[in-house]
Design an enzyme around this catalytic site. Sequence first.
Site, short mmCIF file in Angstrom:
data_model
loop_
_atom_site.label_atom_id
_atom_site.label_comp_id
_atom_site.label_asym_id
_atom_site.label_seq_id
_atom_site.Cartn_x
_atom_site.Cartn_y
_atom_site.Cartn_z
N ILE A 140 -0.80 -10.81 -72.05
CA ILE A 140 -0.20 -11.91 -72.81
C ILE A 140 0.40 -12.92 -71.85
O ILE A 140 1.30 -12.61 -71.08
CB ILE A 140 0.88 -11.37 -73.77
CG1 ILE A 140 0.30 -10.26 -74.66
CG2 ILE A 140 1.44 -12.49 -74.62
CD1 ILE A 140 1.33 -9.56 -75.51
N CYS A 141 -0.07 -14.15 -71.92
CA CYS A 141 0.32 -15.17 -70.95
C CYS A 141 1.83 -15.36 -70.87
O CYS A 141 2.40 -15.40 -69.79
CB CYS A 141 -0.35 -16.50 -71.31
SG CYS A 141 0.19 -17.89 -70.30
N PHE A 142 2.50 -15.48 -72.02
CA PHE A 142 3.91 -15.87 -72.00
C PHE A 142 4.87 -14.73 -71.65
O PHE A 142 6.07 -14.91 -71.67
CB PHE A 142 4.30 -16.54 -73.32
CG PHE A 142 3.88 -17.98 -73.34
CD1 PHE A 142 4.75 -18.98 -72.95
CD2 PHE A 142 2.59 -18.32 -73.71
CE1 PHE A 142 4.35 -20.30 -72.94
CE2 PHE A 142 2.18 -19.64 -73.70
CZ PHE A 142 3.06 -20.64 -73.31
#
Length: 272
Positions: A140-142
């Site tokens: 997950i990027c964030f």
Amino acid sequence: MKERWGFLENVPHDAAINMALDEALLHWHKEGKIPPTLRFYQWRKPTLSVGHFQKIAGKIDLDGIKKHQCQLVRRMTGGSAVLHDDELTYSIVISESHPAIASSIRQAYYDLSKGILEGYKNLGIEAGYAELASKERSNICFERPAFYEMVADGKKLSGNAQTRKKGVLLQHGSIPISMDIDMLFDMFIFPSEKLKARKKQAFWNKATTINRILKKSVSYDTVKTAFKKGFSDGLGIELTEFSLTKSQWNEVYQLAEKEYANLPLEGVVSHV
């Protein structure tokens, strides 16, 4: 005198069109058909974009994507998966030989992120650079900031990805206005529901959005205005709006159908 860049803004499009248009801009700049260009865009439906080399099998929950009626697309840039929903998405195409572009990827990120930093300032948000990238791995990027992405109070504010092809740099990124973390975490497969719940509960300790920082709802138009001025001031450029011709749109549609519309899912099964 400020350098003149092109500025392109479109109505919300499907995921395949959005990704194809970014790639088409790269090709057109390489061919000298357009100047360095900044693009702002939105998504017709919530979309999960996965990095160019990111695995889908065993990582992405197709049932979650169906549940939320999301689209799934693979970017031409690297990095982790990003859920695009209530956000301002931007892209930049510019020649690698441009004097403002460093040969170092990290330095180029820093230089181009000046526009993002100014955009947040225009909204009254005190943001800074994530100069030390997190070593934590995540799909997950964030959940983790990379070098020179924006943070506020130690929490990640935006996600960016970059590639260089045919002598042209493409950088695009997600600037969330708000975020539905229930939807976000339904996009991924976890070893257990207990771990999923724990990570979801801890998410806001690592990431944040414009609305959460300002403690109010901010419109897309307000964010767009702030970041358009931010890029102009931060990069020292003058933005000149342009539109695509019918021929250019046809090129985008063909590229979308060929490269982005049908993401191969061999070996990928729905999460049970």
